[in-house]
Write a protein that holds these residues in place. Structure first.
Motif, mmCIF file in Angstrom:
data_model
loop_
_atom_site.group_PDB
_atom_site.id
_atom_site.type_symbol
_atom_site.label_atom_id
_atom_site.label_comp_id
_atom_site.label_asym_id
_atom_site.label_seq_id
_atom_site.Cartn_x
_atom_site.Cartn_y
_atom_site.Cartn_z
ATOM 1 N N GLU A 3 -27.762 -21.678 18.174
ATOM 2 C CA GLU A 3 -27.769 -20.237 17.962
ATOM 3 C C GLU A 3 -26.361 -19.691 17.774
ATOM 4 O O GLU A 3 -25.374 -20.249 18.237
ATOM 5 N N GLY A 4 -26.314 -18.559 17.077
ATOM 6 C CA GLY A 4 -25.052 -17.864 16.894
ATOM 7 C C GLY A 4 -24.336 -18.271 15.618
ATOM 8 O O GLY A 4 -24.937 -18.808 14.682
ATOM 9 N N VAL A 5 -23.037 -17.999 15.589
ATOM 10 C CA VAL A 5 -22.223 -18.203 14.394
ATOM 11 C C VAL A 5 -21.505 -19.543 14.464
ATOM 12 O O VAL A 5 -20.877 -19.877 15.480
ATOM 13 N N GLU A 44 -17.593 -10.643 7.907
ATOM 14 C CA GLU A 44 -17.771 -9.683 8.999
ATOM 15 C C GLU A 44 -19.097 -8.931 8.891
ATOM 16 O O GLU A 44 -19.764 -8.680 9.897
ATOM 17 N N VAL A 45 -19.484 -8.568 7.666
ATOM 18 C CA VAL A 45 -20.762 -7.875 7.476
ATOM 19 C C VAL A 45 -21.920 -8.775 7.879
ATOM 20 O O VAL A 45 -22.861 -8.342 8.559
ATOM 21 N N LEU A 46 -21.879 -10.037 7.477
ATOM 22 C CA LEU A 46 -22.959 -10.959 7.837
ATOM 23 C C LEU A 46 -23.022 -11.169 9.345
ATOM 24 O O LEU A 46 -24.101 -11.226 9.929
ATOM 25 N N MET A 47 -21.873 -11.275 9.986
ATOM 26 C CA MET A 47 -21.857 -11.425 11.442
ATOM 27 C C MET A 47 -22.478 -10.207 12.123
ATOM 28 O O MET A 47 -23.190 -10.335 13.125
ATOM 29 N N ALA A 48 -22.229 -9.037 11.570
ATOM 30 C CA ALA A 48 -22.754 -7.802 12.160
ATOM 31 C C ALA A 48 -24.265 -7.689 12.014
ATOM 32 O O ALA A 48 -24.895 -6.870 12.697
ATOM 33 N N GLN A 49 -24.856 -8.508 11.140
ATOM 34 C CA GLN A 49 -26.310 -8.481 10.964
ATOM 35 C C GLN A 49 -27.050 -9.210 12.090
ATOM 36 O O GLN A 49 -28.274 -9.174 12.143
ATOM 37 N N ASN A 50 -26.302 -9.880 12.948
ATOM 38 C CA ASN A 50 -26.882 -10.546 14.132
ATOM 39 C C ASN A 50 -27.965 -11.564 13.777
ATOM 40 O O ASN A 50 -29.074 -11.535 14.308
ATOM 41 N N TRP A 51 -27.612 -12.478 12.887
ATOM 42 C CA TRP A 51 -28.525 -13.566 12.568
ATOM 43 C C TRP A 51 -28.740 -14.464 13.786
ATOM 44 O O TRP A 51 -27.787 -14.727 14.535
#
Length: 215
Positions: free
Chosen positions: A196-198, A131-138
């Motif tokens: 792009e995205g997750v 969740e933290v990595l997703m919130a970083q908006n890679w």
């Protein structure tokens, strides 16, 4: 040509991945910060420090792709706090280092069952990390969730020794997977056309992608 940062290079998946990166012509440079030194190998920049965060701080050249293969168990870490440090804090530190150096794609080894709301400590920490990595908006974030890993470790884990033979016969995502197949699938995903995205890859999908790369 890609410039790569990898953490967890002394581990099971990370060791396989590091060797693959060295043999991949599309990879231009490799930074592999570790807590203990790697064997001296041309083509690898290996800052090392018992505090991995300090080793990460020594990486200053631009990075395109970040691989994080860090992972332990509560038993191996020695305490809940040490496990959180290894599987959450250091993973986030790896991601922040990649962000600082301009990386556009992060690939991280998580685990089957990762869920920030899980009643199980291991799965909950893995889910919170995701969740933290997703919130970083890679621009691109790839999360891989392998089942029980197979392969030769320098120090065997008790659960893997006991349960790995049983997991070979389980169906679908629960079937055990070779660590080298996880590494191969990660490299294939990193070098694939932009998406792009997750992206979350299950254990079955990792096996399939590794097979495609071999064929």
């Amino acid at each position: 040509m890609s410039q790569v940062l990898i953490t967890g290079a002394t581990g099971l998946v990370g060791g396989h991945l590091l060797r693959m990166l060295l043999n991949e012509p599309k990879i231009h440079s490799i930074a592999a910060p570790t807590r203990r030194p790697l064997p001296d190998t041309p083509g690898i920049y290996n800052p090392h420090d018992p505090q991995l965060t300090d080793a990460l701080a020594q990486v200053t050249d631009p990075i395109d792709i970040v691989f994080c293969c860090l992972g332990t168990t509560r038993r191996e870490a020695g305490s809940k706090e040490a496990f959180i440090h290894a599987d959450y804090t250091l993973v986030v530190d790896t991601a922040l280092t990649g962000k600082r150096l301009g990386a556009q794609h992060m690939l991280v080894v998580s685990a089957i069952g990762a869920n920030a709301h899980s009643p199980f400590f291991y799965n909950r920490v893995k889910g919170e990390m995701e969740e933290v990595l997703m919130a970083q908006n890679w621009p691109r974030l790839t999360i891989v969730r392998p089942s029980m890993l197979l392969g030769e470790r320098s120090k065997q884990r008790m659960n893997e020794t006991i349960f790995a033979p049983l997991f070979r016969f389980l169906p679908g995502n629960w079937k055990s997977i070779e660590a080298r197949d996880v590494a191969s699938a990660m490299l294939a995903q990193a070098l694939s056309p932009d998406h792009e995205g997750v992206t979350i890859l299950s254990s079955s999908q990792l096996r399939e992608r590794a097979a495609w790369k071999v064929s």
